[in-house]
Write a protein that holds these residues in place. Sequence first.
Motif, PDB file in Angstrom:
ATOM      1  N   LEU A  49      28.854  35.298  46.516  1.00 44.23           N
ATOM      2  CA  LEU A  49      29.217  35.190  45.138  1.00 44.23           C
ATOM      3  C   LEU A  49      28.389  36.156  43.981  1.00 44.23           C
ATOM      4  CD1 LEU A  49      30.917  33.937  42.437  1.00 44.23           C
ATOM      5  CD2 LEU A  49      29.092  32.264  42.661  1.00 44.23           C
ATOM      6  N   ASP A  50      28.997  36.820  43.097  1.00 46.89           N
ATOM      7  CA  ASP A  50      28.137  37.476  42.028  1.00 46.89           C
ATOM      8  C   ASP A  50      28.588  36.491  40.704  1.00 46.89           C
ATOM      9  OD1 ASP A  50      27.229  38.958  39.807  1.00 46.89           O
ATOM     10  OD2 ASP A  50      27.762  40.964  40.693  1.00 46.89           O
ATOM     11  N   PRO A  51      27.656  35.641  40.258  1.00 45.10           N
ATOM     12  CA  PRO A  51      28.157  34.775  39.067  1.00 45.10           C
ATOM     13  C   PRO A  51      28.433  35.677  37.947  1.00 45.10           C
ATOM     14  CG  PRO A  51      26.067  34.145  40.186  1.00 45.10           C
ATOM     15  CD  PRO A  51      26.403  35.125  40.948  1.00 45.10           C
ATOM     16  N   GLN A  52      27.635  36.738  37.732  1.00 46.29           N
ATOM     17  CA  GLN A  52      28.260  37.626  36.567  1.00 46.29           C
ATOM     18  C   GLN A  52      29.407  37.891  36.583  1.00 46.29           C
ATOM     19  OE1 GLN A  52      25.067  40.817  36.416  1.00 46.29           O
ATOM     20  NE2 GLN A  52      23.796  39.501  35.399  1.00 46.29           N
TER      21      GLN A  52
ATOM     22  N   LEU B  63      40.950  31.513  38.743  1.00 48.26           N
ATOM     23  CA  LEU B  63      40.100  32.318  39.241  1.00 48.26           C
ATOM     24  C   LEU B  63      39.974  31.936  40.628  1.00 48.26           C
ATOM     25  CD1 LEU B  63      37.045  32.703  36.747  1.00 48.26           C
ATOM     26  CD2 LEU B  63      39.342  33.744  36.536  1.00 48.26           C
ATOM     27  N   VAL B  64      39.829  33.099  41.785  1.00 43.70           N
ATOM     28  CA  VAL B  64      39.648  32.815  42.947  1.00 43.70           C
ATOM     29  C   VAL B  64      38.553  33.606  43.540  1.00 43.70           C
ATOM     30  CG1 VAL B  64      41.978  31.877  43.385  1.00 43.70           C
ATOM     31  CG2 VAL B  64      41.477  34.599  43.753  1.00 43.70           C
ATOM     32  N   LEU B  65      37.736  33.359  44.473  1.00 40.90           N
ATOM     33  CA  LEU B  65      36.747  34.110  45.081  1.00 40.90           C
ATOM     34  C   LEU B  65      37.318  34.946  46.179  1.00 40.90           C
ATOM     35  CD1 LEU B  65      33.598  31.903  45.080  1.00 40.90           C
ATOM     36  CD2 LEU B  65      34.628  33.232  43.179  1.00 40.90           C
ATOM     37  N   ASP B  66      37.066  35.886  46.025  1.00 37.54           N
ATOM     38  CA  ASP B  66      37.919  36.950  47.104  1.00 37.54           C
ATOM     39  C   ASP B  66      37.046  37.680  47.817  1.00 37.54           C
ATOM     40  OD1 ASP B  66      40.442  38.323  47.733  1.00 37.54           O
ATOM     41  OD2 ASP B  66      40.245  39.895  46.429  1.00 37.54           O
TER      42      ASP B  66
ATOM     43  N   LEU C 233      46.923  34.920  39.251  1.00 40.91           N
ATOM     44  CA  LEU C 233      45.617  34.908  39.929  1.00 40.91           C
ATOM     45  C   LEU C 233      44.870  35.786  39.450  1.00 40.91           C
ATOM     46  CD1 LEU C 233      47.424  33.353  42.222  1.00 40.91           C
ATOM     47  CD2 LEU C 233      45.961  34.618  43.812  1.00 40.91           C
ATOM     48  N   VAL C 234      43.333  35.698  39.227  1.00 36.98           N
ATOM     49  CA  VAL C 234      42.489  36.769  39.097  1.00 36.98           C
ATOM     50  C   VAL C 234      41.349  36.600  40.092  1.00 36.98           C
ATOM     51  CG1 VAL C 234      40.845  37.409  37.381  1.00 36.98           C
ATOM     52  CG2 VAL C 234      42.874  36.376  36.390  1.00 36.98           C
ATOM     53  N   ARG C 235      41.313  37.471  40.741  1.00 33.59           N
ATOM     54  CA  ARG C 235      40.390  37.593  41.952  1.00 33.59           C
ATOM     55  C   ARG C 235      39.264  38.085  41.563  1.00 33.59           C
ATOM     56  NH1 ARG C 235      43.402  38.254  47.077  1.00 33.59           N
ATOM     57  NH2 ARG C 235      45.611  38.231  46.685  1.00 33.59           N
ATOM     58  N   VAL C 236      38.256  37.568  41.811  1.00 32.00           N
ATOM     59  CA  VAL C 236      36.882  37.706  41.533  1.00 32.00           C
ATOM     60  C   VAL C 236      36.045  38.208  42.957  1.00 32.00           C
ATOM     61  CG1 VAL C 236      34.578  36.935  40.827  1.00 32.00           C
ATOM     62  CG2 VAL C 236      36.867  35.979  39.625  1.00 32.00           C
ATOM     63  N   PRO C 237      35.902  39.388  43.150  1.00 30.39           N
ATOM     64  CA  PRO C 237      35.477  40.021  44.373  1.00 30.39           C
ATOM     65  C   PRO C 237      34.080  39.685  44.704  1.00 30.39           C
ATOM     66  CG  PRO C 237      35.475  41.719  42.765  1.00 30.39           C
ATOM     67  CD  PRO C 237      36.004  40.525  42.230  1.00 30.39           C
TER      68      PRO C 237
ATOM     69  N   GLY D  95      32.876  32.977  56.455  1.00 30.66           N
ATOM     70  CA  GLY D  95      31.983  32.109  57.083  1.00 30.66           C
ATOM     71  C   GLY D  95      30.699  31.875  56.260  1.00 30.66           C
ATOM     72  N   VAL D  96      30.879  32.435  54.957  1.00 31.55           N
ATOM     73  CA  VAL D  96      29.784  32.325  54.006  1.00 31.55           C
ATOM     74  C   VAL D  96      29.665  30.832  53.394  1.00 31.55           C
ATOM     75  CG1 VAL D  96      28.877  32.849  51.766  1.00 31.55           C
ATOM     76  CG2 VAL D  96      29.627  34.621  53.455  1.00 31.55           C
ATOM     77  N   VAL D  97      28.452  30.234  53.338  1.00 31.01           N
ATOM     78  CA  VAL D  97      28.504  29.042  52.520  1.00 31.01           C
ATOM     79  C   VAL D  97      27.506  29.235  51.501  1.00 31.01           C
ATOM     80  CG1 VAL D  97      27.148  26.524  53.044  1.00 31.01           C
ATOM     81  CG2 VAL D  97      28.174  27.761  55.060  1.00 31.01           C
ATOM     82  N   LEU D  98      28.076  28.708  50.381  1.00 30.49           N
ATOM     83  CA  LEU D  98      27.360  28.977  49.060  1.00 30.49           C
ATOM     84  C   LEU D  98      26.072  28.032  48.838  1.00 30.49           C
ATOM     85  CD1 LEU D  98      30.564  28.933  46.862  1.00 30.49           C
ATOM     86  CD2 LEU D  98      29.271  30.856  47.565  1.00 30.49           C
ATOM     87  N   ASN D  99      24.910  28.841  48.223  1.00 28.67           N
ATOM     88  CA  ASN D  99      23.915  28.016  48.345  1.00 28.67           C
ATOM     89  C   ASN D  99      23.826  27.099  46.932  1.00 28.67           C
ATOM     90  OD1 ASN D  99      22.971  29.793  46.094  1.00 28.67           O
ATOM     91  ND2 ASN D  99      22.192  31.183  47.706  1.00 28.67           N
ATOM     92  N   PRO D 100      22.723  26.512  46.689  1.00 24.46           N
ATOM     93  CA  PRO D 100      22.676  25.574  45.491  1.00 24.46           C
ATOM     94  C   PRO D 100      22.729  26.041  44.295  1.00 24.46           C
ATOM     95  CG  PRO D 100      21.226  24.700  47.127  1.00 24.46           C
ATOM     96  CD  PRO D 100      21.550  25.927  47.801  1.00 24.46           C
ATOM     97  N   GLN D 101      22.084  27.480  44.192  1.00 27.72           N
ATOM     98  CA  GLN D 101      21.997  28.245  42.948  1.00 27.72           C
ATOM     99  C   GLN D 101      23.306  28.886  42.732  1.00 27.72           C
ATOM    100  OE1 GLN D 101      19.719  28.788  45.717  1.00 27.72           O
ATOM    101  NE2 GLN D 101      18.266  27.515  44.614  1.00 27.72           N
TER     102      GLN D 101
END
Length: 401
Positions: A153-156, A120-123, A140-144, A179-185
């Motif tokens: 990110l959409d965790p669902q 899985l890759v975050l796209d 590759l499985v792209r997670v949009p 330029g997105v930084v993932l938050n703790p959640q």
Amino acid sequence: MRFSPFVERIAGQGVAAWDIHHAAFNAASQGEDIIILSVGDPDFATPSFITDAAVDALQAGDSHYTEIAGRPALREAVAARYSQTLDRPLTADNVIIVPGAQNALFISSLCLLQAGDEVLVLDPMYVTYEATLKASGATLVRVPCSAQSGFRLDPQLLAAAITPRTRAIFFSNPNNPTGVVLNPQELQAIADLAIAHDLWVVVDEVYESLVFDGEYHSLAALPGMARRCIVIGSLSKSHAMTGWRIGWLIAAPQMVTHAETLVLSMLYGLPGFVMEAATAAVLAHDQVTEGMREVYRRRRDLVVAGLSDCPGIRVQAPQAGMFVLVDVRGTGLSSLDFAWRLFREAGVSVLDAAAFGEPAQGFVRLSFTLGEERLVEACRRIVQFVANQPRAVNAASPAFS
């Protein structure tokens, strides 16, 4: 005679994305007035004390074979820094030194994945991820991460993409190109899924020292991630050392040993004088990166301010890194046409961000790795170019929520 199909198999849109950059570089080398914003290569020199360490080592005869996994002093310095950032003890056994983050990604791919696996890759994702992961034979499985969400990110969606064949999750944090930084959640959601489904997670953290807004958190610091998370780092961006080709992989000792077996055949060690320079850089990490971060923060703000009032395009300030994504759908041009025409008509090179993934269709990526005077001129040219397009002023489509 024939070639192996390997290279053709891994080639994709990400590889072709560099065509415009190469064209711009060639035009500039022939004396044309081209402003190159299509690559993340810092415009200033490596700090002199780092270069001096390499020169001193060379003059002392440091030009022989070195340890396959990297010099102990460098591995220990990297381990000491990550012991602080991850808040758990690390040793040199957790570190292997490689020629840049790109090789670290390639090594991780070959060590963890095989044909029949899914990754899985975050796209959107960095353009060479596609080739790097396909080299293993995995799918590759792209997670949009949609533009409407601000490319978050959409965790669902991530959870829904997991199948019995899923082996790993690869992503960059901070993200290139958004330029997105993932938050703790968001990080905890990834960790929970990785633990529940027994997945590897590979995190490319090359921009973690260039976070402008908020505090950076590493996935590898979360409970349960020490044995399954691989962190990739580099000095290229943080220390203006792109040409030195020096980076590392942080993982459990068993993974490092596995990677060392591969590196033995691939690389057979790195130049000793380069590792001496890297050791000096890592030991002075905060001293160097604090200044770099402030330079890039000013440049980011300059570019965002220079383009924000331009009808037909929309821009969001990145939280980190050295790139800005610009929504150009309101110009009536595709992002690919926009990039090529901007280069040919205005002498500014940017990348078509669609090469990074479908969610970035209609966006271009530009770097702010040049001095402020050239960035101001680049913004002026972009604004003028957009003004010349026969599009309706109200045609700009919403880029971010």
